[in-house]
Write a protein that holds these residues in place. Structure first.
Motif, PDB file in Angstrom:
ATOM      1  N   UNK A 173      14.208  -3.739 123.645  1.00 34.29           N
ATOM      2  CA  UNK A 173      15.582  -3.388 123.956  1.00 34.29           C
ATOM      3  C   UNK A 173      15.746  -2.952 125.397  1.00 34.29           C
ATOM      4  N   UNK A 174      16.999  -2.951 125.844  1.00 32.97           N
ATOM      5  CA  UNK A 174      17.353  -2.536 127.202  1.00 32.97           C
ATOM      6  C   UNK A 174      18.533  -1.580 127.098  1.00 32.97           C
ATOM      7  N   UNK A 175      18.420  -0.433 127.709  1.00 32.24           N
ATOM      8  CA  UNK A 175      19.502   0.541 127.733  1.00 32.24           C
ATOM      9  C   UNK A 175      20.064   0.602 129.153  1.00 32.24           C
ATOM     10  N   UNK A 176      21.245   0.030 129.335  1.00 34.19           N
ATOM     11  CA  UNK A 176      21.838  -0.029 130.660  1.00 34.19           C
ATOM     12  C   UNK A 176      22.277  -1.444 130.968  1.00 34.19           C
ATOM     13  N   UNK A 177      22.342  -1.763 132.242  1.00 33.00           N
ATOM     14  CA  UNK A 177      22.815  -3.062 132.705  1.00 33.00           C
ATOM     15  C   UNK A 177      21.710  -4.106 132.579  1.00 33.00           C
ATOM     16  N   UNK A 178      21.821  -5.057 131.638  1.00 34.67           N
ATOM     17  CA  UNK A 178      20.748  -6.039 131.467  1.00 34.67           C
ATOM     18  C   UNK A 178      20.564  -6.931 132.684  1.00 34.67           C
ATOM     19  N   UNK A 179      21.645  -7.202 133.444  1.00 35.80           N
ATOM     20  CA  UNK A 179      21.496  -8.050 134.631  1.00 35.80           C
ATOM     21  C   UNK A 179      20.605  -7.399 135.663  1.00 35.80           C
ATOM     22  N   UNK A 180      20.619  -6.054 135.729  1.00 33.73           N
ATOM     23  CA  UNK A 180      19.776  -5.382 136.711  1.00 33.73           C
ATOM     24  C   UNK A 180      18.301  -5.551 136.372  1.00 33.73           C
ATOM     25  N   UNK A 181      17.986  -5.771 135.089  1.00 37.92           N
ATOM     26  CA  UNK A 181      16.597  -6.029 134.699  1.00 37.92           C
ATOM     27  C   UNK A 181      16.141  -7.381 135.251  1.00 37.92           C
ATOM     28  N   UNK A 182      17.087  -8.281 135.456  1.00 38.98           N
ATOM     29  CA  UNK A 182      16.771  -9.568 136.074  1.00 38.98           C
ATOM     30  C   UNK A 182      16.777  -9.451 137.598  1.00 38.98           C
ATOM     31  N   UNK A 183      17.109  -8.263 138.096  1.00 36.12           N
ATOM     32  CA  UNK A 183      16.965  -8.028 139.532  1.00 36.12           C
ATOM     33  C   UNK A 183      18.233  -7.875 140.318  1.00 36.12           C
ATOM     34  N   UNK A 184      19.410  -7.968 139.658  1.00 37.71           N
ATOM     35  CA  UNK A 184      20.664  -7.877 140.407  1.00 37.71           C
ATOM     36  C   UNK A 184      21.776  -7.430 139.475  1.00 37.71           C
ATOM     37  N   UNK A 185      22.423  -6.308 139.791  1.00 40.70           N
ATOM     38  CA  UNK A 185      23.485  -5.771 138.949  1.00 40.70           C
ATOM     39  C   UNK A 185      24.831  -6.350 139.348  1.00 40.70           C
ATOM     40  N   UNK A 186      25.403  -7.176 138.477  1.00 39.54           N
ATOM     41  CA  UNK A 186      26.726  -7.734 138.753  1.00 39.54           C
ATOM     42  C   UNK A 186      27.819  -6.659 138.768  1.00 39.54           C
ATOM     43  N   UNK A 187      27.807  -5.680 137.843  1.00 38.23           N
ATOM     44  CA  UNK A 187      28.842  -4.651 137.903  1.00 38.23           C
ATOM     45  C   UNK A 187      28.821  -3.871 139.220  1.00 38.23           C
ATOM     46  N   UNK A 188      27.623  -3.528 139.711  1.00 38.85           N
ATOM     47  CA  UNK A 188      27.542  -2.818 140.987  1.00 38.85           C
ATOM     48  C   UNK A 188      28.062  -3.682 142.118  1.00 38.85           C
ATOM     49  N   UNK A 189      27.686  -4.956 142.129  1.00 42.63           N
ATOM     50  CA  UNK A 189      28.156  -5.860 143.179  1.00 42.63           C
ATOM     51  C   UNK A 189      29.676  -5.978 143.145  1.00 42.63           C
ATOM     52  N   UNK A 190      30.251  -6.046 141.943  1.00 40.00           N
ATOM     53  CA  UNK A 190      31.709  -6.130 141.825  1.00 40.00           C
ATOM     54  C   UNK A 190      32.376  -4.893 142.424  1.00 40.00           C
ATOM     55  N   UNK A 191      31.816  -3.714 142.141  1.00 42.63           N
ATOM     56  CA  UNK A 191      32.396  -2.476 142.661  1.00 42.63           C
ATOM     57  C   UNK A 191      32.284  -2.393 144.185  1.00 42.63           C
ATOM     58  N   UNK A 192      31.169  -2.845 144.718  1.00 45.30           N
ATOM     59  CA  UNK A 192      31.000  -2.832 146.175  1.00 45.30           C
ATOM     60  C   UNK A 192      32.008  -3.755 146.840  1.00 45.30           C
ATOM     61  N   UNK A 193      32.181  -4.951 146.285  1.00 41.48           N
ATOM     62  CA  UNK A 193      33.151  -5.890 146.843  1.00 41.48           C
ATOM     63  C   UNK A 193      34.563  -5.318 146.769  1.00 41.48           C
ATOM     64  N   UNK A 194      34.879  -4.676 145.648  1.00 42.85           N
ATOM     65  CA  UNK A 194      36.209  -4.088 145.495  1.00 42.85           C
ATOM     66  C   UNK A 194      36.457  -3.021 146.547  1.00 42.85           C
ATOM     67  N   UNK A 195      35.405  -2.303 146.935  1.00 45.72           N
ATOM     68  CA  UNK A 195      35.541  -1.283 147.956  1.00 45.72           C
ATOM     69  C   UNK A 195      35.902  -1.851 149.316  1.00 45.72           C
ATOM     70  N   UNK A 196      35.687  -3.146 149.491  1.00 44.17           N
ATOM     71  CA  UNK A 196      36.053  -3.827 150.734  1.00 44.17           C
ATOM     72  C   UNK A 196      37.269  -4.731 150.541  1.00 44.17           C
ATOM     73  N   UNK A 197      37.977  -4.515 149.435  1.00 47.64           N
ATOM     74  CA  UNK A 197      39.180  -5.292 149.171  1.00 47.64           C
ATOM     75  C   UNK A 197      38.905  -6.719 148.762  1.00 47.64           C
ATOM     76  N   UNK A 198      37.719  -6.982 148.236  1.00 47.16           N
ATOM     77  CA  UNK A 198      37.331  -8.340 147.853  1.00 47.16           C
ATOM     78  C   UNK A 198      37.189  -8.450 146.339  1.00 47.16           C
ATOM     79  N   UNK A 199      37.677  -9.542 145.781  1.00 42.81           N
ATOM     80  CA  UNK A 199      37.460  -9.849 144.375  1.00 42.81           C
ATOM     81  C   UNK A 199      36.237 -10.735 144.238  1.00 42.81           C
ATOM     82  N   UNK A 200      35.826 -11.003 143.002  1.00 43.40           N
ATOM     83  CA  UNK A 200      34.662 -11.857 142.778  1.00 43.40           C
ATOM     84  C   UNK A 200      35.048 -13.325 142.622  1.00 43.40           C
ATOM     85  N   UNK A 201      36.252 -13.596 142.123  1.00 41.87           N
ATOM     86  CA  UNK A 201      36.649 -14.976 141.830  1.00 41.87           C
ATOM     87  C   UNK A 201      36.586 -15.903 143.041  1.00 41.87           C
TER      88      UNK A 201
END
Length: 214
Positions: A173-201
């Motif tokens: 099992x994994x407790x937390x963001x499963x993408x980060x176990x693969x080496x990159x957290x998509x939720x964190x990246x989304x939040x960082x982009x939002x902080x610069x006024x950028x969306x992901x789409x």
């Protein structure tokens, strides 16, 4: 998006999320970075390694005319078990040794992220952060440990395991963001982009090799 990593797992995370990144492998002496950090906290170690990779790729881009927005994503992952950090095992013998130590236990996979946002080649902002995810390891048979190590698959992976391939058999099992176990957290990246006024789409390539449209 520019992925400052040669990790196939990180590229897979982005491609499954609709992004076909430009890949530029950083050239960083990780041992030298760790030596400079001394007795830094584990979270700081992976964060500093990611920042060094981001800086290395940014330097390679200096002097290259680029228009529009570029996002450099650099990451570094290590497993924290019993207060000690471990990266890639590199050899089958070391991989098997680590699995004997972590089988049946839980450990934290720490992934440092360093994201640099540029517009027309000029830096708009930088953000570095560590994501911690708990991984609960199963108890594979000794024969399975040996067979897994012999495949070579986990030798270049932090923690001596993969989640998305053969190693998935041995993760309970994994407790937390499963993408980060693969080496990159998509939720964190989304939040960082939002902080610069950028969306992901705008970064999605739904008709490209990511196959997301299918």
């Amino acid at each position: 998006m520019i992925l400052a990593s040669s990790s196939p797992s990180r590229r897979l995370v982005l491609r499954r999320a609709g992004v076909d990144p430009e890949v530029i492998a950083p050239e960083v002496d990780e041992d030298a970075v760790r030596d400079r950090l001394g007795a830094a906290a584990p979270a700081e170690v992976v964060r500093a390694l990611a920042a060094a990779k981001s800086a290395a790729v940014r330097e390679r881009l200096d002097g290259t005319p680029r228009a529009g927005v570029d996002v450099i994503i650099a990451c570094d992952s290590m497993l924290l078990l019993d207060g000690a950090l471990s990266g890639k095992p590199h050899t089958a013998a070391e991989c098997a040794r680590r699995w004997r130590a972590q089988a049946g236990r839980a450990a934290e996979l720490l992934t440092g992220h360093a994201v640099t946002v540029l517009r027309d080649g000029a830096v708009l902002g930088e953000h570095a952060e560590t994501v911690a995810t708990t991984v609960r390891f199963g108890t594979p048979a000794e024969s399975d440990i040996a067979a897994y190590a012999a495949t070579g698959e986990p030798l270049g992976c932090a923690g001596a395991f993969t989640l998305e391939a053969l190693g998935g058999w041995f993760i309970d099992g994994v407790d937390g963001d499963p993408a980060s176990v693969l080496g990159l957290s998509l939720p964190l990246l989304r939040r960082i982009l939002a902080g610069h006024g950028l969306g992901v789409a705008p970064f999605w390539n739904l008709t490209g090799p990511s196959g997301a449209a299918g």
